[in-house]
Design an enzyme around this catalytic site. Sequence first.
Site, PDB file in Angstrom:
ATOM      1  N   HIS A  16     -42.949  19.650  50.572  1.00  9.63           N
ATOM      2  CA  HIS A  16     -41.493  19.608  50.413  1.00  9.63           C
ATOM      3  C   HIS A  16     -40.991  20.658  49.414  1.00  9.63           C
ATOM      4  O   HIS A  16     -40.207  20.367  48.521  1.00  9.63           O
ATOM      5  CB  HIS A  16     -41.037  18.206  50.005  1.00  9.63           C
ATOM      6  CG  HIS A  16     -41.548  17.121  50.906  1.00  9.63           C
ATOM      7  ND1 HIS A  16     -41.589  17.255  52.275  1.00  9.63           N
ATOM      8  CD2 HIS A  16     -42.060  15.899  50.634  1.00  9.63           C
ATOM      9  CE1 HIS A  16     -42.098  16.148  52.811  1.00  9.63           C
ATOM     10  NE2 HIS A  16     -42.387  15.321  51.844  1.00  9.63           N
ATOM     11  N   HIS A  17     -41.442  21.896  49.634  1.00 10.23           N
ATOM     12  CA  HIS A  17     -41.038  23.014  48.780  1.00 10.23           C
ATOM     13  C   HIS A  17     -40.455  24.153  49.618  1.00 10.23           C
ATOM     14  O   HIS A  17     -40.929  25.292  49.550  1.00 10.23           O
ATOM     15  CB  HIS A  17     -42.233  23.536  47.984  1.00 10.23           C
ATOM     16  CG  HIS A  17     -42.803  22.570  47.008  1.00 10.23           C
ATOM     17  ND1 HIS A  17     -44.095  22.666  46.528  1.00 10.23           N
ATOM     18  CD2 HIS A  17     -42.258  21.482  46.408  1.00 10.23           C
ATOM     19  CE1 HIS A  17     -44.336  21.678  45.678  1.00 10.23           C
ATOM     20  NE2 HIS A  17     -43.229  20.941  45.588  1.00 10.23           N
ATOM     21  N   PRO A  18     -39.417  23.924  50.426  1.00 13.60           N
ATOM     22  CA  PRO A  18     -38.887  25.005  51.261  1.00 13.60           C
ATOM     23  C   PRO A  18     -38.224  26.093  50.423  1.00 13.60           C
ATOM     24  O   PRO A  18     -37.463  25.815  49.495  1.00 13.60           O
ATOM     25  CB  PRO A  18     -37.869  24.297  52.152  1.00 13.60           C
ATOM     26  CG  PRO A  18     -37.435  23.093  51.361  1.00 13.60           C
ATOM     27  CD  PRO A  18     -38.663  22.666  50.599  1.00 13.60           C
TER      28      PRO A  18
END
Length: 552
Positions: A494-496
């Site tokens: 969850h690190h876009p």
Amino acid sequence: MAETISTAPRLVGPSVDRLGTGRRAILGAALGASVTAGGVARRAAAASSVAVLRSPEQLRSAYDHVIVGAGSAGCVLAHRLSRAGRHILIIEAGEVATLPEIANPPDWPALQGSQVDWRYETTPQPGLGGRVVTCPRGKVVGGSSAINALAYQRGHRAAYDRWPEGWRYADLLPYFKRAETFSGGADAWHGGDGPLHVLALAGVADRTPIAGAFVEAAQERNFSYAPDIGGATPTGAGWNQLSVRDGVRDDAATAYLGALEGPVVDLLVDTRVIGLALERGRCVGVQLTNRVVRPDGDVLLCAGAIDSPRFLMLAGIGPAADLMALGLPVARDLPEVGRNLEDHLLVAGVAYEALREVPRSHYNHADSLLYVPRAPNESPELLVMCLSLPFVTPAVGKLPAPAYVLVPCLMRPQSRGRVRLASADPVAPALIDPNYLADPADLEALADGVALARDIGAAAAFAGWRAREVYPGPAAAGRADLRVFVRRAANSFHHPTGTCAIGAVVDTALRVYGIAGLRIVDASVFPSIPQSMVNAATIAVAERASDLILMG
């Protein structure tokens, strides 16, 4: 009348207005009773007078800047610009935080899929067997910094030294320090009086013992000990560093908005931005449902790597062919808007049945970790985290407690994805395609990570804890088995980042090419993903951006 943020303690309930499915599905059952409906009270904002507005009718007649999004970057900009005398409006679709799970560090998994999460999902991913992956994004004041796993590490300097001039490690280090009050005190690497408090678990006594076994096991396998994983020694095995103050989460809202004095920031909550208002090549304001809010200066788009490109494309700024196919007029043909999407991928996970009860973490369940570079003085390719609770994807199977899991993570992916518009509907979620494992090198790197985690898990330091390896299990003996396991067990970190990158969509002052009056400040502008968790980098980028904005 507008309400103001006060210093009273945070209470739980719908009337309080004071600032102070994803991995949730995987972790919820494991956490059990530790995810409570009550518990830790949110730390109150100190001497803050940010005015919380609940209707556009409460807006002032003039603002110097309008900020879209009260996430990490938006809160930083509001703090720094208002302290310089600018009058600021922040528009946030979410509400002021009231959920007690936001404050209590171990409860973070309960936030994903909750009312404070946009609950985005990816398109089906061929590299993961067609699975759809959740993409949690914070829908709350504080943004994703209020729902993430609290890890706060800036990463290795080599990652930033691949960025353009002006944004490299030496350029950003003063801003990392300016942002931070480090629990170990100020030094050449850390700040001692910044808004955001960072707790180094190296200095606490109540770490979970399974994390200590992991640090010992990594050293058995000849990895060095890293006494300060967020500072001088960003590779090796060491203790996590977290955005925690006095035992509770210190997110961007409590840290940056909570430290403001003087009524110079209006925070309009529970309000969706419909679009950007453009006139003759200039962004003149922000479109709400029934009005346009026009600042005297720049509009500052801080909506994140998913929604910042969505707002640009809705305004006609993006790949011309795509926009015309949706019937949108083209204001500026910028082909790279929405492209270059990067995300860290993890494998959940290399799992062990425990011989005895595994004490839960008082922090974020990953008290220790190992950053692994492929070569000396290079940024890490892999991260392995030790989680003190069952953590496997449903596609892998069940893992009853007592158990612990070693989680390999790919920190420098080669695959690139894309964010696109689903339609011209201004409130339709974007199509998110991270394109996981499209590059074969990513699959091989994660297979290496699984092999490494198994090797560490077999070390003597775990002898007092390890009953047996459950996943991938003894049947996974060859390289082909590891590849199959990776495809089944991979999940997003969850690190876009990267969808409005410096040099492709914005210039080095973060101004959108060809559109006056509009800057983007968030993780979407990263030219490449840092080899660490990304919240610290987002805050440092926003700190530097505030100086650039004040310079004009």
